[in-house]
Design a protein around this motif. Sequence first.
Motif, PDB file in Angstrom:
ATOM      1  N   TYR A 234      -1.130  69.623  28.806  1.00  0.00           N
ATOM      2  CA  TYR A 234       0.299  69.661  28.463  1.00  0.00           C
ATOM      3  C   TYR A 234       0.501  70.365  27.126  1.00  0.00           C
ATOM      4  CZ  TYR A 234       4.925  68.021  27.040  1.00  0.00           C
ATOM      5  OH  TYR A 234       6.219  67.960  26.596  1.00  0.00           O
ATOM      6  N   SER A 235      -0.314  70.011  26.132  1.00  0.00           N
ATOM      7  CA  SER A 235      -0.173  70.612  24.801  1.00  0.00           C
ATOM      8  C   SER A 235      -0.411  72.114  24.837  1.00  0.00           C
ATOM      9  CB  SER A 235      -1.144  69.946  23.815  1.00  0.00           C
ATOM     10  OG  SER A 235      -0.837  68.585  23.662  1.00  0.00           O
ATOM     11  N   GLU A 238       2.626  73.861  26.422  1.00  0.00           N
ATOM     12  CA  GLU A 238       3.735  73.929  25.476  1.00  0.00           C
ATOM     13  C   GLU A 238       3.478  75.011  24.425  1.00  0.00           C
ATOM     14  OE1 GLU A 238       6.769  71.851  25.746  1.00  0.00           O
ATOM     15  OE2 GLU A 238       5.695  72.027  27.646  1.00  0.00           O
ATOM     16  N   ALA A 239       2.230  75.125  23.990  1.00  0.00           N
ATOM     17  CA  ALA A 239       1.870  76.163  23.018  1.00  0.00           C
ATOM     18  C   ALA A 239       2.069  77.560  23.616  1.00  0.00           C
ATOM     19  CB  ALA A 239       0.422  75.975  22.566  1.00  0.00           C
ATOM     20  N   ASN A 240       1.769  77.701  24.912  1.00  0.00           N
ATOM     21  CA  ASN A 240       1.966  78.990  25.581  1.00  0.00           C
ATOM     22  C   ASN A 240       3.447  79.376  25.600  1.00  0.00           C
ATOM     23  OD1 ASN A 240      -0.774  79.091  26.082  1.00  0.00           O
ATOM     24  ND2 ASN A 240      -0.603  78.397  28.206  1.00  0.00           N
ATOM     25  N   LYS A 241       4.314  78.396  25.853  1.00  0.00           N
ATOM     26  CA  LYS A 241       5.756  78.658  25.824  1.00  0.00           C
ATOM     27  C   LYS A 241       6.180  79.155  24.442  1.00  0.00           C
ATOM     28  CE  LYS A 241       6.992  74.804  28.923  1.00  0.00           C
ATOM     29  NZ  LYS A 241       7.770  73.537  28.975  1.00  0.00           N
ATOM     30  N   TYR A 526      10.319  57.717  31.938  1.00  0.00           N
ATOM     31  CA  TYR A 526       8.994  58.333  32.025  1.00  0.00           C
ATOM     32  C   TYR A 526       8.231  58.066  30.726  1.00  0.00           C
ATOM     33  CZ  TYR A 526       5.515  62.094  32.028  1.00  0.00           C
ATOM     34  OH  TYR A 526       4.357  62.803  31.950  1.00  0.00           O
ATOM     35  N   VAL A 527       6.944  57.792  30.829  1.00  0.00           N
ATOM     36  CA  VAL A 527       6.105  57.527  29.658  1.00  0.00           C
ATOM     37  C   VAL A 527       5.116  58.680  29.498  1.00  0.00           C
ATOM     38  CG1 VAL A 527       4.551  55.892  28.524  1.00  0.00           C
ATOM     39  CG2 VAL A 527       6.284  55.053  30.129  1.00  0.00           C
ATOM     40  N   THR A 528       5.149  59.335  28.338  1.00  0.00           N
ATOM     41  CA  THR A 528       4.260  60.479  28.102  1.00  0.00           C
ATOM     42  C   THR A 528       2.888  59.992  27.647  1.00  0.00           C
ATOM     43  OG1 THR A 528       4.829  60.726  25.767  1.00  0.00           O
ATOM     44  CG2 THR A 528       6.264  61.819  27.367  1.00  0.00           C
ATOM     45  N   LYS A 529       1.953  60.914  27.653  1.00  0.00           N
ATOM     46  CA  LYS A 529       0.599  60.597  27.203  1.00  0.00           C
ATOM     47  C   LYS A 529       0.603  60.209  25.731  1.00  0.00           C
ATOM     48  CE  LYS A 529      -4.052  62.577  26.827  1.00  0.00           C
ATOM     49  NZ  LYS A 529      -4.875  63.810  27.034  1.00  0.00           N
ATOM     50  N   ASP A 530       1.366  60.947  24.908  1.00  0.00           N
ATOM     51  CA  ASP A 530       1.446  60.636  23.478  1.00  0.00           C
ATOM     52  C   ASP A 530       2.017  59.247  23.248  1.00  0.00           C
ATOM     53  OD1 ASP A 530       0.403  63.075  22.839  1.00  0.00           O
ATOM     54  OD2 ASP A 530       2.317  64.014  22.366  1.00  0.00           O
TER      55      ASP A 530
END
Length: 679
Positions: A234-235, A238-241, A526-530
Motif C-alpha cells: 500500500y505504501s 501511494e508513493a507511486n501516485k 474500514y480498519v487500515t494496517k497502520d
Amino acid sequence: MAAIVLKDQNNLVETKSYPLASYPFEKFNPVQSRIIEVYSEDANVIVAAATSSGKTITSEIVAAHEVKNGKIIYIAPLKALAKEKIDDWSKEDHHFSKYKKAICTGDYRLTPERKKELQEANLIMMTNEMLNSRVRNYASENNDWINDVSLIIQDEFHILGTSRGPHTEVGLMKFCEINPKARIIGLSATMPNVEEIANWVETLNNKKTYLIDSEYRPCPLGIHWETYFDKGTYSKVEANKIEAALDLLELFPKDKFIVFVHSKKTGDSAVKTFKAAGIDCVYHNADLDRENREKIENEFKKGKLRVIVATSTLAWGINLPARRVIILGVHRGLEEVEQFDIKQECGRSGRVGLDPRGDAYILVPERKADYHIDRLSQPALIKSRLLDFIGGIKQENSANDAKEEKHYKVLAFHLVSEIHHGDIRTKEDVKKWYGKTLAYYQTKDMNNMIIESTLALLKKFGAIKEEDGIYKCTSVGMVSSMFYYSPFDVADLRRNFKFLFDNNYHSNDIALSMALGATDSNKLQYVTKDETEEMETYAFQVKKMYGELFPPSAVKGGYANYVLLTGSNPGPFTAMSRGIQQDFDRTIMVLNALDSMSCQWNKRPFFNTLGIRMMYGVPIELVPLCRLPNIGKVRAERLWNANLRSYDQIIANPEHVGRILNLKSDKVQEIINDARSKL
C-alpha cells in the motif's frame, strides 16, 4: 406538469437592467441572463451549470427580490462554505450587507440566543443536516420562523446523489410540508437527469418550476488520464501516485496546482515529497483552524504559494480554483471515490479571468485504467440514496446457516423522527410519506418488503413499538429524533452503558472507551494496517477483557475515544478523534437524555465529567483543574506537576499559580475566585 427548460441563448442581459443590485461588469453571462427572465415569478428554479459559471449570482438575483417578502435560507454542503457565504454577504460593498444574518451548522448549539437570531435574521445559512434537524423539530423547538421563509437556496443540489443526499431529500420534503409557499432554488452541476430532479422539486410545493440547463463554462476544461504503477505494498503504491503527481508539477513549473488526496496520510506524504523537490506547497485539510485556512487560501489566490495539497472537501463549493488540478487516485481506502467527488475536484480547474482554460489530471491504477476511465467517463445520474442499505449482519436461519440481511438504516433514521413527532402513526402513513420521496419518484415502486423490514429493524433495536397497528417511539427513538442521532447508535450506547454501570466498569478507561466506541456507525468502518498497528496494545487489552466480542472496526471506534480520554497522541486516528471531540456535546446530551428518560442511572455528574475529559483530552484527575477559567489541558498539567492539585492549594498560592501559568494578576484572580466558589 413538467419543468420548463430554459436553454442557453446568445442574448445577454445588461446588468443595469436589474434594479435590485449593481455589478462590476456590463452584462450578465448566459446562465445569469436566463434567471433575469423569471426571478420575480412565484416559481422554483433549478440551475444546472458548470463550476465557475456564476450560479451563485443567479441565486442572489432571486434572493434580492424575495428578501423583501421574507427570510432567505441558504443551504451549503459544508460548514466552511456556510461560513464563507455569511462572510461574503457581510462585506460592506455587498447588497446583502444591510440585512441581519444568522448561521446554523452542527458546531452551533441551539441556545435561546441563537433561536432569537434565527427569528430576527433576514438571511440564514445552514448545512443540509441542520435544515433537516430544524424542520423535523419544528414543533418541539417552536421554529415558527420557518413559516416566514420566502426562498430556500440549495447549493450543490447534486448532493442528492451522494451519501448525504437523504438529509437534503427528506429535509426539503418536510420544509415544503410546513411552508409550501416558499420558492426553491437549486444550484447543481450539469447532470444527465437534472430535468427529472426539477420535476420532483415541482411536486414538493406544486409551483411552476424552471430548469436553466446550460453548457456555458467560462474556462474550457480539459480532462487527462494519467496512470501509476499499482503493484506492491500500500505504501509503495501511494508513493507511486505521489511521484506521478510530482512529474506533472515539474512539467508545468509556473502554474498553480491543487492536488486532491483521499487520505490524510497520503496528503502528509505528498507535502513532504513535494517540499523535498523544492516545490512550495501546503496541506489544506480539516485539521486546520479557520484562521490558517484563510491564510493559505489568500496566499494561494494572491501570493506566491504555487501548490495546495487538499482533501476533497475543498472541492465542494469553496471558491479556490487553480490553473491545473491533480486527483491523486480514485480510491478512498478500499472504496472507490464517488463520481460526484471526482467531478467536483475537476471543476476546480481554471481561474476565471486569469486562465485560458483549466486542466484536470486524474491518476488511475495502471492495471485497471480502462475500468476506471469508463466508470468516471459515464454521465453521472443524480439518484436518491434514501434506500441505501447498510450493514447486513449475519443472522442464523432455521437450518443454522448464516444469511445476510439488508438493513435500510438510512430510511430507518428518517422514519424515526416522523414517528416521534406523530406525522407517521400507521403503515399507511409510512407509504404516504414515502410516496413523496425522490426515491419513489425515480422508481415508482412502493416496495412493501423494504417498508416492512425497516419497521421490523427499528422494533428489533428498540427504537419503536407497535400497539394495535399504531407505531410509537421508545426512549431510544425519541432521543434519536431529538438529537439527530442514529437510532442504532443510541440503542448501542444504551446497551453499552447499562453493561458498564451494571458491572461497575465506569472507572476503567478501556471499558469506558469501548462503551463509547462500540456503536453501529463505528462497526461499519474500514480498519487500515497502520491503524491496526497503532492500536495493537489497546486491542489486546480489549480482547483480554471481552474476548472476541468486538470486531476490529468497533475496537477502532473505542481506541479513537481512548486517546481522548487519556490525552494520548492519536497518530493515524487524529481526524476520527477530532470528529468525536467536536460532536461530543451532542453525545453527552444523548447519554443524559437516556439517563433521565428511561435508564435511571443517575449519572449526570459522571457524564458531565466525561464531557470535560473528552473536550480537553485529560485523565480524570485533571478534570477539577479544567473546570477553572483560563485553564485547559496544558495549564492543568503544569499545575498538577507543580503539586497545585486542589482548589485549596490554588487559593493559598496565587503568586505561584501566576508564575506557573504565566498569567497576569487579573486572570489569576478569576481562577482564585472561581476555585473559592466551588468549595
